[in-house]
Design a protein around this motif. Structure first.
Motif, PDB file in Angstrom:
ATOM      1  N   TYR A  55      76.948  29.506  30.550  1.00 22.51           N
ATOM      2  CA  TYR A  55      76.928  28.808  29.270  1.00 22.51           C
ATOM      3  C   TYR A  55      78.284  28.830  28.576  1.00 22.51           C
ATOM      4  O   TYR A  55      79.137  29.676  28.867  1.00 22.51           O
ATOM      5  N   VAL A  73      71.851  31.999  33.197  1.00 24.15           N
ATOM      6  CA  VAL A  73      72.401  30.761  32.642  1.00 24.15           C
ATOM      7  C   VAL A  73      73.912  30.917  32.497  1.00 24.15           C
ATOM      8  O   VAL A  73      74.385  31.878  31.878  1.00 24.15           O
ATOM      9  N   VAL A 120      69.847  23.981  27.791  1.00 19.68           N
ATOM     10  CA  VAL A 120      69.945  24.398  29.184  1.00 19.68           C
ATOM     11  C   VAL A 120      69.672  23.195  30.089  1.00 19.68           C
ATOM     12  O   VAL A 120      68.623  22.551  29.966  1.00 19.68           O
ATOM     13  N   ARG A 164      71.125  26.350  34.119  1.00 21.03           N
ATOM     14  CA  ARG A 164      70.253  27.373  34.718  1.00 21.03           C
ATOM     15  C   ARG A 164      70.635  27.559  36.187  1.00 21.03           C
ATOM     16  O   ARG A 164      70.794  26.593  36.928  1.00 21.03           O
TER      17      ARG A 164
END
Length: 135
Positions: A18, A16, A107, A10
């Motif tokens: 990722y 985010v 996350v 985050r």
């Protein structure tokens, strides 16, 4: 059959960063590995640098033959198979959790991991109960 997942960090703007992980995305496997072996920002950043993964391992490891994985090490599409366009991506959590091509979204919030199922996005799965009960 695979259990696909996103693994991300985050950001301060609520987005985010990722990567995708193809195999074993369920909390009892990938969730437990993340909660036990990727416990601080430095380790998580090392993991993210690998880009998309076929398999999440307890260890980052070194470059390896994609078809002869060293058990326990991450298997990365870019590093180990030479694929391109498999680096870190960025989106907002709401978009990730609505993506039905994955089953779980992990996350890292800077302190700990949060886990969500795309089939029940409003419920946070407690990885730390899983990790301690499996030990």
């Amino acid at each position: 059959m695979t259990t696909r997942s996103y693994i991300g960090v985050r950001n301060t703007d609520a987005s985010v960063d990722y990567i995708y992980c193809h195999f074993d995305g369920y909390p009892e496997h990938n969730g437990q590995i993340l909660a036990e072996h990727y416990t601080n920002s430095n380790r998580v950043n090392e993991l993210m640098k690998l880009g998309d993964l076929s398999v999440l391992g307890k260890f980052i490891g070194e470059k390896q033959d994609f078809d002869k994985r060293v058990v326990g090490n991450c298997l990365a599409y870019g590093r180990d198979r030479g694929e391109s366009n498999v680096g870190v991506k960025n989106d907002f959590f709401d978009a990730l959790i609505k993506d039905q091509s994955v089953d779980y979204v992990y996350v890292f919030n800077g302190d700990c991991w949060e886990c969500f199922s795309t089939s029940d996005p409003k419920t946070t799965i407690n990885l730390y109960n899983i990790a301690s009960s499996e030990a």
